[in-house]
Design a protein around this motif. Sequence first.
Motif, PDB file in Angstrom:
ATOM      1  N   ILE A  93       0.854  -1.191   0.000  1.00  0.00           N
ATOM      2  CA  ILE A  93       0.000   0.000   0.000  1.00  0.00           C
ATOM      3  C   ILE A  93       0.888   1.239   0.000  1.00  0.00           C
ATOM      4  O   ILE A  93       1.808   1.374   0.821  1.00  0.00           O
ATOM      5  CB  ILE A  93      -0.936   0.006   1.225  1.00  0.00           C
ATOM      6  CG1 ILE A  93      -1.873  -1.205   1.171  1.00  0.00           C
ATOM      7  CG2 ILE A  93      -1.739   1.296   1.288  1.00  0.00           C
ATOM      8  CD1 ILE A  93      -2.795  -1.323   2.366  1.00  0.00           C
ATOM      9  N   ARG A  95       1.271   5.211   0.530  1.00  0.00           N
ATOM     10  CA  ARG A  95       0.615   6.327   1.209  1.00  0.00           C
ATOM     11  C   ARG A  95       1.493   7.579   1.220  1.00  0.00           C
ATOM     12  O   ARG A  95       1.139   8.572   1.844  1.00  0.00           O
ATOM     13  CB  ARG A  95       0.275   5.954   2.653  1.00  0.00           C
ATOM     14  CG  ARG A  95      -0.821   4.906   2.799  1.00  0.00           C
ATOM     15  CD  ARG A  95      -1.324   4.830   4.233  1.00  0.00           C
ATOM     16  NE  ARG A  95      -2.439   3.920   4.370  1.00  0.00           N
ATOM     17  CZ  ARG A  95      -2.331   2.660   4.761  1.00  0.00           C
ATOM     18  NH1 ARG A  95      -1.126   2.156   5.056  1.00  0.00           N
ATOM     19  NH2 ARG A  95      -3.390   1.887   4.853  1.00  0.00           N
ATOM     20  N   GLU A 110      -3.743   7.559  -2.397  1.00  0.00           N
ATOM     21  CA  GLU A 110      -3.254   6.300  -1.847  1.00  0.00           C
ATOM     22  C   GLU A 110      -3.470   5.232  -2.911  1.00  0.00           C
ATOM     23  O   GLU A 110      -4.335   5.374  -3.778  1.00  0.00           O
ATOM     24  CB  GLU A 110      -3.991   5.917  -0.557  1.00  0.00           C
ATOM     25  CG  GLU A 110      -3.773   6.879   0.597  1.00  0.00           C
ATOM     26  CD  GLU A 110      -4.557   6.469   1.829  1.00  0.00           C
ATOM     27  OE1 GLU A 110      -4.222   5.421   2.417  1.00  0.00           O
ATOM     28  OE2 GLU A 110      -5.506   7.183   2.190  1.00  0.00           O
ATOM     29  N   ILE A 112      -3.720   0.893  -3.363  1.00  0.00           N
ATOM     30  CA  ILE A 112      -3.836  -0.400  -2.684  1.00  0.00           C
ATOM     31  C   ILE A 112      -3.711  -1.503  -3.725  1.00  0.00           C
ATOM     32  O   ILE A 112      -4.536  -1.592  -4.649  1.00  0.00           O
ATOM     33  CB  ILE A 112      -5.202  -0.520  -1.974  1.00  0.00           C
ATOM     34  CG1 ILE A 112      -5.427   0.664  -1.034  1.00  0.00           C
ATOM     35  CG2 ILE A 112      -5.309  -1.846  -1.229  1.00  0.00           C
ATOM     36  CD1 ILE A 112      -6.873   0.798  -0.573  1.00  0.00           C
ATOM     37  N   ASP A 154      -8.566   1.074   6.960  1.00  0.00           N
ATOM     38  CA  ASP A 154      -7.175   0.644   6.751  1.00  0.00           C
ATOM     39  C   ASP A 154      -7.051  -0.873   6.879  1.00  0.00           C
ATOM     40  O   ASP A 154      -6.287  -1.509   6.131  1.00  0.00           O
ATOM     41  CB  ASP A 154      -6.252   1.341   7.758  1.00  0.00           C
ATOM     42  CG  ASP A 154      -6.057   2.821   7.446  1.00  0.00           C
ATOM     43  OD1 ASP A 154      -6.346   3.223   6.300  1.00  0.00           O
ATOM     44  OD2 ASP A 154      -5.635   3.565   8.342  1.00  0.00           O
ATOM     45  N   ALA A 157      -8.416  -2.300   3.702  1.00  0.00           N
ATOM     46  CA  ALA A 157      -7.487  -2.038   2.597  1.00  0.00           C
ATOM     47  C   ALA A 157      -6.349  -3.053   2.606  1.00  0.00           C
ATOM     48  O   ALA A 157      -5.935  -3.570   1.554  1.00  0.00           O
ATOM     49  CB  ALA A 157      -6.949  -0.616   2.695  1.00  0.00           C
ATOM     50  N   GLN A 158      -5.848  -3.368   3.800  1.00  0.00           N
ATOM     51  CA  GLN A 158      -4.777  -4.365   3.891  1.00  0.00           C
ATOM     52  C   GLN A 158      -5.283  -5.735   3.477  1.00  0.00           C
ATOM     53  O   GLN A 158      -4.563  -6.523   2.851  1.00  0.00           O
ATOM     54  CB  GLN A 158      -4.232  -4.407   5.321  1.00  0.00           C
ATOM     55  CG  GLN A 158      -3.052  -5.355   5.502  1.00  0.00           C
ATOM     56  CD  GLN A 158      -1.875  -4.980   4.617  1.00  0.00           C
ATOM     57  OE1 GLN A 158      -1.391  -3.844   4.649  1.00  0.00           O
ATOM     58  NE2 GLN A 158      -1.400  -5.925   3.802  1.00  0.00           N
ATOM     59  N   ALA A 161      -5.171  -5.983  -0.164  1.00  0.00           N
ATOM     60  CA  ALA A 161      -3.790  -6.244  -0.583  1.00  0.00           C
ATOM     61  C   ALA A 161      -3.395  -7.696  -0.302  1.00  0.00           C
ATOM     62  O   ALA A 161      -2.573  -8.273  -1.018  1.00  0.00           O
ATOM     63  CB  ALA A 161      -2.845  -5.292   0.134  1.00  0.00           C
TER      64      ALA A 161
END
Length: 511
Positions: A93, A95, A110, A112, A154, A157-158, A161
């Motif tokens: 990710i 940022r 950002e 991802i 967040d 989002a991880q 990924a």
Amino acid sequence: MSTLRDLAEEHTQLRPADIDHLHRIAGDWQLLSDLSFADLLLWVPVDGDGTFLCVAQVRPTTAPTAYLDDQVGRIVGGPEVAHLEVAHRQGRIWREGDPVWYGDVPARHEAIPVRLRTADGEAGEVVAVVGRDTNLSTARTPSQLELNYLTTADDLAQMIADGTFPPPRHPGETTSAPRVGDGLVRLDANGKVTYASPNAQSAYRRLGFASHLVGEDLAKLHRRLASDPLEGTDAANGVLAALRGEAPPRREIDARGATMLTRSLPLMPAGVPIGALVLVRDITEVRRRDRALITKDATIREIHHRVKNNLQTVAALLRLQARRVSMPEARVALEESVRRVASIALVHETLSMSSDEAVEFDGIVDRVASAATEVAATEVSVGMRRKGSFGVLPAEIATSLVMVLNELLLNAVEHGFPPAGEDGAAGPDGAATPQVVVTAHRFRKQLHVSVADNGRGLPAEFDAERGGRLGLQIVRALVTGELRGSIELRPGAAGGTEAVLVVPLARGERG
């Protein structure tokens, strides 16, 4: 505008499985957009030349958009997509970087990476990048709600990924409701509530829980609140499944006359279970309306059932009367009335078994056609055949149309094929098998129907507009009046007679 699949297939070498995964993300990413207060853009690399194509976009419902214009279909390259290139190449990710400007709107970039997990559960290669772009024009100190939203965003989002979000959709679930704004509860790894949004707190109050949710064991709370113990256990098991890293189907909880829909999602960034996200929505009014509609539908079906029974009673009385009448003409007239009443009863019988005011008409036509050959006063065996489909018709059309077809079919059988030995008894070629063909098709919101026989044809003195038979008078009255259509009686192309109807379907027509 081209679809995600069209754009990906035209401009990339992505596999079907990769594109399916992108579809799943686009079907569930409104959640991430709302939690992030940001626009999400799905970018796919184009032919390895450093350019990216936007194949999907979603705007947040919780914040102003960073893009006034639609970005889908846009291909960009160079410095503008440097952050996408880093996320795609390094699989992390991104940022870093300063805010950028889109016209007068400052935004934070950002990126991802999007992975599709392999068949053995391992994280696969990066197949796309989600750009998360936040409008900074209204930036201020975030509230507790916003901080919890952003923290949860967040984590999700991880998981994108990692290839673990979105979870598989369960059969029958067509949407991702409830949404963030309906109510959000965040749990720690032990199932205790660490945060509950005001809307979530209100939803639980409707169920009878007056205290604050923070610190509560949500699974145990669901068991205590639910009116139905089995329902409470299902809702509790859904929470526990999410804590184990699973994605259970949505559950409903009924208590104190209120109904709440829950959706539990695991939170496991980098593969580590850290808790769960539970979205809730008060659907009390929705379920109340559903119950009212079910009651209404049941009442309507019962009415059709009783109408059918009453019509059958009328038909039985007419049949009884016909047996007691000594005049042949009166007996024939009463028997014709019996058949007309029976054809209407057939529609109401079908409606009594339907969940709405519409019927699948093909089956009704087949039954009417079969009955016409059985009861027609003729010594000739006539075959019946249907070509094409009438489809589903609203009740107000079906009731009149079935009477029209009943009359036309009986006329075709009884008057198109006289007994053997009478003039014109054979078909046009002298050896054709007697048959009647009903044809139906739809064209420009109209139903086109023909009833054609290969019999002796219309008499020379026949006047279609002034035909004296009661059956034809009923047909003309129903077609031009109730059905607001048209009818033409004419010689068939290969002999016999053809009745052609055109009926408009604009009054609640269904496919």
